[in-house]
Design a protein around this motif. Structure first.
Motif, PDB file in Angstrom:
ATOM      1  N   LEU A  20       0.652  -1.090   0.131  1.00 45.61           N
ATOM      2  CA  LEU A  20      -0.068   0.108   0.022  1.00 45.61           C
ATOM      3  C   LEU A  20       0.896   0.996   0.170  1.00 45.61           C
ATOM      4  O   LEU A  20       0.722   2.196  -0.563  1.00 45.61           O
ATOM      5  N   PHE A  21       1.782   1.099   0.711  1.00 48.51           N
ATOM      6  CA  PHE A  21       2.950   2.417   0.670  1.00 48.51           C
ATOM      7  C   PHE A  21       3.336   2.448  -0.768  1.00 48.51           C
ATOM      8  O   PHE A  21       3.457   3.703  -1.308  1.00 48.51           O
ATOM      9  N   LYS A  22       3.947   1.534  -1.346  1.00 48.29           N
ATOM     10  CA  LYS A  22       4.285   1.643  -2.834  1.00 48.29           C
ATOM     11  C   LYS A  22       3.376   2.114  -3.630  1.00 48.29           C
ATOM     12  O   LYS A  22       3.730   2.894  -4.490  1.00 48.29           O
ATOM     13  N   ALA A  23       2.190   1.771  -3.297  1.00 46.97           N
ATOM     14  CA  ALA A  23       1.005   2.122  -4.419  1.00 46.97           C
ATOM     15  C   ALA A  23       0.843   3.765  -4.264  1.00 46.97           C
ATOM     16  O   ALA A  23       0.249   4.107  -5.263  1.00 46.97           O
ATOM     17  N   HIS A  24       1.080   4.143  -3.113  1.00 51.86           N
ATOM     18  CA  HIS A  24       0.988   5.573  -2.908  1.00 51.86           C
ATOM     19  C   HIS A  24       2.558   6.267  -3.081  1.00 51.86           C
ATOM     20  O   HIS A  24       2.452   7.736  -2.462  1.00 51.86           O
ATOM     21  N   GLY A  25       3.283   5.671  -3.511  1.00 52.71           N
ATOM     22  CA  GLY A  25       4.382   6.504  -4.143  1.00 52.71           C
ATOM     23  C   GLY A  25       5.371   6.710  -3.151  1.00 52.71           C
ATOM     24  O   GLY A  25       6.517   7.361  -3.286  1.00 52.71           O
ATOM     25  N   ILE A  26       5.571   5.881  -1.974  1.00 51.73           N
ATOM     26  CA  ILE A  26       6.183   6.009  -0.868  1.00 51.73           C
ATOM     27  C   ILE A  26       7.298   4.854  -1.206  1.00 51.73           C
ATOM     28  O   ILE A  26       6.928   3.682  -1.098  1.00 51.73           O
ATOM     29  N   PRO A  27       8.532   5.052  -1.434  1.00 58.39           N
ATOM     30  CA  PRO A  27       9.503   3.961  -1.550  1.00 58.39           C
ATOM     31  C   PRO A  27       9.731   2.906  -0.142  1.00 58.39           C
ATOM     32  O   PRO A  27       9.948   3.475   0.767  1.00 58.39           O
ATOM     33  N   VAL A  28       9.821   1.919  -0.641  1.00 56.34           N
ATOM     34  CA  VAL A  28      10.025   0.751   0.500  1.00 56.34           C
ATOM     35  C   VAL A  28      11.193   0.335   0.138  1.00 56.34           C
ATOM     36  O   VAL A  28      11.547  -0.491  -0.796  1.00 56.34           O
ATOM     37  N   VAL A  29      11.970  -0.132   1.306  1.00 59.87           N
ATOM     38  CA  VAL A  29      13.358  -0.849   1.190  1.00 59.87           C
ATOM     39  C   VAL A  29      12.866  -2.091   1.884  1.00 59.87           C
ATOM     40  O   VAL A  29      12.571  -2.181   3.332  1.00 59.87           O
ATOM     41  N   ASP A  30      12.704  -3.446   1.316  1.00 59.39           N
ATOM     42  CA  ASP A  30      12.388  -4.454   1.655  1.00 59.39           C
ATOM     43  C   ASP A  30      13.440  -5.431   2.045  1.00 59.39           C
ATOM     44  O   ASP A  30      14.189  -6.006   1.579  1.00 59.39           O
ATOM     45  N   ALA A  31      13.404  -5.795   3.537  1.00 55.30           N
ATOM     46  CA  ALA A  31      14.636  -6.699   4.123  1.00 55.30           C
ATOM     47  C   ALA A  31      14.620  -7.929   3.506  1.00 55.30           C
ATOM     48  O   ALA A  31      15.760  -8.552   3.440  1.00 55.30           O
ATOM     49  N   ASP A  32      13.324  -8.566   3.171  1.00 55.93           N
ATOM     50  CA  ASP A  32      13.254  -9.835   2.565  1.00 55.93           C
ATOM     51  C   ASP A  32      14.115  -9.988   1.272  1.00 55.93           C
ATOM     52  O   ASP A  32      14.725 -10.876   0.963  1.00 55.93           O
ATOM     53  N   LEU A  33      13.657  -8.978   0.419  1.00 55.37           N
ATOM     54  CA  LEU A  33      14.383  -8.765  -1.019  1.00 55.37           C
ATOM     55  C   LEU A  33      15.729  -8.694  -0.736  1.00 55.37           C
ATOM     56  O   LEU A  33      16.662  -9.321  -1.668  1.00 55.37           O
ATOM     57  N   VAL A  34      16.271  -8.082   0.142  1.00 56.72           N
ATOM     58  CA  VAL A  34      17.739  -7.921   0.434  1.00 56.72           C
ATOM     59  C   VAL A  34      18.283  -9.062   0.997  1.00 56.72           C
ATOM     60  O   VAL A  34      19.287  -9.576   0.300  1.00 56.72           O
ATOM     61  N   ALA A  35      17.524  -9.976   1.608  1.00 59.89           N
ATOM     62  CA  ALA A  35      18.049 -10.993   1.995  1.00 59.89           C
ATOM     63  C   ALA A  35      18.016 -12.213   1.018  1.00 59.89           C
ATOM     64  O   ALA A  35      19.069 -13.014   1.031  1.00 59.89           O
ATOM     65  N   ARG A  36      17.083 -12.204   0.274  1.00 58.42           N
ATOM     66  CA  ARG A  36      17.215 -13.082  -1.213  1.00 58.42           C
ATOM     67  C   ARG A  36      18.575 -12.843  -1.890  1.00 58.42           C
ATOM     68  O   ARG A  36      19.102 -13.778  -2.247  1.00 58.42           O
ATOM     69  N   ASP A  37      18.943 -11.466  -1.968  1.00 60.41           N
ATOM     70  CA  ASP A  37      20.042 -11.063  -2.771  1.00 60.41           C
ATOM     71  C   ASP A  37      21.337 -11.695  -2.137  1.00 60.41           C
ATOM     72  O   ASP A  37      22.376 -12.175  -2.916  1.00 60.41           O
TER      73      ASP A  37
END
Length: 231
Positions: A20-37
């Motif tokens: 929902l934050f992303k949909a309203h134009g607020i950038p999100v740093v997702d720790a789960d995505l970082v962990a996958r990387d």
């Protein structure tokens, strides 16, 4: 820059709020995505984890079998703590790297979506802290429905592996009660969004790219003026 902390528990609806934050134009740093990387084949994190848990956690292509690793660490507290310890430096670096990119782009508000926000002490870098909360029964039912499991024991073990949501709730600045419907969650989110998107405080502005530029210009003007007065 306003750095918002977003956390919750497994099957609490945190990812929905993040989207929902992303949909309203607020950038999100997702720790789960970082962990996958940081667990990708041949990375530093991958090497540490394989050395600690053995090659039996690998798929045929050499990538980590995440479901298998998850089963191992969710059933053994010491192994879970070991995994967190091994990956924490890489994940922290990845998160701060993403934050820096957003700072350079001039974003004034960012959200850090971190499941272990309190456990890894990242809460001290964020304000406000948002916790997406559900009661224990709702959490258990949603987890079992999401993962398609009929094992109450397995689902309970995964929930117990995390900090209790009630404890996280007590540490929050903002609590989003997600025991209701998606429509109710969206209405609650709108109120939270208004708080998060309000004008920056002076301290927050000073940490933004715009604030840093203004400080640089101010110092330059003071130095230039001083030189002119000394002539």
């Amino acid at each position: 820059m306003r750095i918002v902390g977003l956390t919750g528990g497994i099957a609490s609806g945190k990812s929905t709020v993040s989207n929902l934050f992303k949909a309203h134009g607020i950038p999100v740093v997702d720790a789960d995505l970082v962990a996958r990387d940081v667990l990708k084949k041949d990375t530093g994190g991958w090497k540490k984890v394989v050395a600690a848990f053995g090659e039996e956690i690998l798929l045929d292509n050499g990538e980590v079998d995440r479901p298998k690793l998850g089963q191992i660490v969710f059933s053994d507290t010491s192994k879970r703590q070991l995994l967190n310890k091994l990956l924490a430096p890489y994940i922290s670096y990845g998160i701060f790297s993403e934050m820096l990119k957003l700072w350079v782009k001039g974003h004034k508000v960012i959200v850090l979506d971190i499941p272990l926000l309190f456990e890894v002490k990242m809460d001290k870098w964020t304000k406000p802290i948002i916790v997406v909360w559900v009661d224990p029964d709702t959490q258990l039912k949603r987890l079992m429905a999401r993962d398609g499991t009929s094992s109450v024991e397995d689902a309970s073990n995964r929930i117990s592996a995390q900090m209790p949501l009630d404890l996280k709730k007590s540490k929050a600045d903002i609590v989003i009660d997600n025991n209701g419907s998606l429509e109710e969650l969206q209405r609650s989110f709108q109120k939270v969004l208004a708080q998060v998107a309000k004008p920056l405080t002076w301290n927050e502005f000073a940490l933004s790219r715009q604030g840093a530029f203004l400080a640089f210009v101010s110092i330059f003007v003071v130095v230039l003026t001083s030189k002119m007065l000394l002539k």
